[in-house]
Write a protein that holds these residues in place. Structure first.
Motif, PDB file in Angstrom:
ATOM      1  N   ASN A 265     -15.945   6.081 -21.220  1.00  0.00           N
ATOM      2  CA  ASN A 265     -16.949   5.366 -21.307  1.00  0.00           C
ATOM      3  C   ASN A 265     -17.461   4.554 -19.925  1.00  0.00           C
ATOM      4  N   ARG A 266     -16.416   4.377 -19.178  1.00  0.00           N
ATOM      5  CA  ARG A 266     -16.851   3.846 -17.779  1.00  0.00           C
ATOM      6  C   ARG A 266     -17.261   4.973 -16.901  1.00  0.00           C
TER       7      ARG A 266
ATOM      8  N   ALA B 170     -21.111   5.685 -18.074  1.00  0.00           N
ATOM      9  CA  ALA B 170     -21.818   4.659 -17.597  1.00  0.00           C
ATOM     10  C   ALA B 170     -22.016   4.775 -16.138  1.00  0.00           C
ATOM     11  N   LYS B 171     -21.185   5.165 -15.318  1.00  0.00           N
ATOM     12  CA  LYS B 171     -21.501   5.443 -13.970  1.00  0.00           C
ATOM     13  C   LYS B 171     -22.301   6.764 -13.474  1.00  0.00           C
TER      14      LYS B 171
ATOM     15  N   ARG C  84     -24.773   7.769 -15.465  1.00  0.00           N
ATOM     16  CA  ARG C  84     -25.948   7.222 -15.866  1.00  0.00           C
ATOM     17  C   ARG C  84     -26.502   6.224 -14.874  1.00  0.00           C
ATOM     18  N   GLY C  85     -25.557   5.791 -14.100  1.00  0.00           N
ATOM     19  CA  GLY C  85     -26.187   4.739 -13.224  1.00  0.00           C
ATOM     20  C   GLY C  85     -26.348   3.266 -13.804  1.00  0.00           C
ATOM     21  N   LYS C  86     -25.537   3.019 -15.075  1.00  0.00           N
ATOM     22  CA  LYS C  86     -25.364   1.880 -15.691  1.00  0.00           C
ATOM     23  C   LYS C  86     -24.375   0.897 -15.286  1.00  0.00           C
ATOM     24  N   GLU C  87     -24.197  -0.113 -15.528  1.00  0.00           N
ATOM     25  CA  GLU C  87     -23.155  -1.014 -15.218  1.00  0.00           C
ATOM     26  C   GLU C  87     -21.919  -0.879 -16.056  1.00  0.00           C
ATOM     27  N   ASP C  88     -20.925  -0.973 -15.601  1.00  0.00           N
ATOM     28  CA  ASP C  88     -19.541  -0.928 -16.314  1.00  0.00           C
ATOM     29  C   ASP C  88     -19.591  -1.592 -17.292  1.00  0.00           C
ATOM     30  N   PRO C  89     -19.357  -1.011 -18.602  1.00  0.00           N
ATOM     31  CA  PRO C  89     -19.314  -1.737 -19.856  1.00  0.00           C
ATOM     32  C   PRO C  89     -18.321  -2.654 -20.076  1.00  0.00           C
TER      33      PRO C  89
ATOM     34  N   LYS D 294     -18.886  -6.482 -18.078  1.00  0.00           N
ATOM     35  CA  LYS D 294     -19.396  -7.624 -19.199  1.00  0.00           C
ATOM     36  C   LYS D 294     -18.574  -8.409 -19.818  1.00  0.00           C
TER      37      LYS D 294
ATOM     38  N   GLU E  35     -17.131  -4.205  -7.372  1.00  0.00           N
ATOM     39  CA  GLU E  35     -18.304  -4.406  -7.047  1.00  0.00           C
ATOM     40  C   GLU E  35     -18.397  -5.159  -5.530  1.00  0.00           C
TER      41      GLU E  35
END
Length: 420
Positions: free
Chosen positions: A30-31, A34-35, A37-42, A45, A102
């Motif tokens: 999942n991580r 997300a990476k 797709r350029g999205k934040e690490d789920p 959060k 980050e």
């Protein structure tokens, strides 16, 4: 940026709790998605703050979160905080031992790190071979290392064992050699974690002196972590206070140490009616409040300090006394005044007792705390430590800095008779 050696911006490090490599395939997948797709690490959060004393709801914890600070060239930065505050994690990230989750880090120059006993040494190699190995890792030539070899061995004090595999060294010998290598191979930035405590007192003094020299004379940057607050105060000029993975406070090292030891006890009137006590042996007496009534604003060296104390007593106490004490940043008692100097004082039954105390102690500039106590003939009535913070500022009328005392807490009057 020309005078900045290290710049840290919004640094964060996320860890997964539990056994490493167990049940994390789906998390890793999942991580990774997300990476891509350029999205934040789920899982970032749901990561919780780094509080080691509380059981959390998430398997992820922020060992570091939103850390930002600058370190100037030639500066000696002290990093302090409780166990588990994130100090060692921060140094590992700065040393590139582990990657941040980050944030950004900008470093100018070569870094030499002394993070824990044995870091960077190969146990099967001799002390001589490890010196050359560490120098090569830092990009130095054999010629440069040979020029400093004798100085390193002499500083470490392990000449007899320099050709013995370091796996046979004691922890103290390990640290001696490791520090000598790190300090003498001319790094631009020296990072030292809580390893000097392993060495003996004589070697600790040598290390502190060496770090002062490389900073003041060679203009190198030093990051120093230690729970020995006197070492931190003597070595560092600037500091940061870590708390639960976050940067809690940054500033002058004395103010940082004061925040670490005493927290945020501030204010001119402290309500003591619900204040925690350190214990008593005789009930029936209670301090109600402590007020600083003079000076009205800043306190400078030489100023008289006046307090108002309110209390209640449920009975008449024979041969009782009340006292007020002042401690330095490390809770060392430096001043004590009590009603013992007033033979007519009687602690009688009252619901609104009040005392005015004037102190003329001539404290040097620094940070202090106020404590209250009361005692009767048969035992302790009350003791409340670290009630109020006092910040004594340098006397603004003293313009000649070179004439000021370089150390000490009290500035007592003295009589000098010079005979030539």
């Amino acid at each position: 940026m020309s005078d900045i050696a290290i710049k840290v911006e919004n640094l964060g490090k996320l860890y997964r709790l539990g056994e490493v490599g167990t049940g994390t395939i789906s998390h890793d997948l999942n991580r990774w998605i997300a990476k891509v797709r350029g999205k934040e690490d789920p899982f970032a959060k749901i990561g919780e703050s780094n509080d080691r004393t509380q059981k959390g709801e998430s398997d992820y914890v922020w060992a570091l979160k939103d850390i930002s600070f600058d370190v100037k060239k030639g500066e000696v930065l002290g990093i302090i905080g409780k166990n588990g505050a994130g100090k060692s994690t921060l140094l590992k990230v700065l040393s590139k031992v582990t990657k941040p989750t980050e944030g950004n880090i900008k470093v100018k120059g070569r870094i030499a790190s002394l993070l824990e006993v044995g870091t960077g040494f190969h146990p099967e190699l001799t002390g001589r071979e490890n010196i050359f190995l560490n120098g090569a890792i830092m990009g130095m030539t054999k010629v440069d290392i040979r020029k400093r070899f004798d100085e390193i061995v002499q500083f470490a004090g392990i000449e007899r064992y320099v050709d013995t595999p370091v796996k046979r060294y004691s922890s103290g010998m390990y640290v001696r050699l490791a520090f000598a290598v790190a300090a003498h191979l001319e790094p631009d930035i020296l990072i030292v974690d809580e390893v000097l405590a392993v060495g003996d007192a004589e070697f600790q003094r040598k290390c502190i002196g060496k770090m002062k020299d490389v900073s003041a004379q060679d203009g190198r940057t030093v990051l120093f972590v230690s729970h020995n607050l006197s070492q931190v105060q003597s070595l560092c000029t600037h500091g940061i206070l870590m708390q639960r993975g976050t940067l809690s406070f940054e500033g002058d090292i004395n103010k940082v140490l004061y925040k670490y030891v005493h927290g945020d006890k501030e204010g001119r009137t402290i309500d003591l009616s619900v204040y925690p006590r350190a214990g008593h042996t005789i009930p029936g007496f209670r301090y109600q409040s402590l007020s600083l009534i003079a000076p009205e604003e800043n306190i400078y060296e030489g100023d008289k300090i006046v307090f108002k104390i309110k209390y209640t007593a449920e009975a008449n106490f024979q041969e009782a006394l009340m006292g007020i004490t002042i401690s330095d940043a490390y809770q060392t008692l430096i001043e004590c005044r009590s009603t013992a100097t007033y033979p007519d004082f009687q602690l009688t039954h009252t619901n609104n007792g009040e005392a005015i105390v004037e102190l003329d102690v001539n404290l040097s500039a620094g940070n202090y705390t106020v404590n209250l106590g009361a005692r009767a003939l048969t035992g302790l009535l009350e003791y409340i430590p670290s009630i109020m913070s006092l910040e004594i500022l340098p006397n603004p009328n003293d313009t000649e800095d070179w004439k000021k005392p370089s150390a000490g807490v009290l500035m007592a009057n003295s009589q000098w008779e010079i005979k030539n």
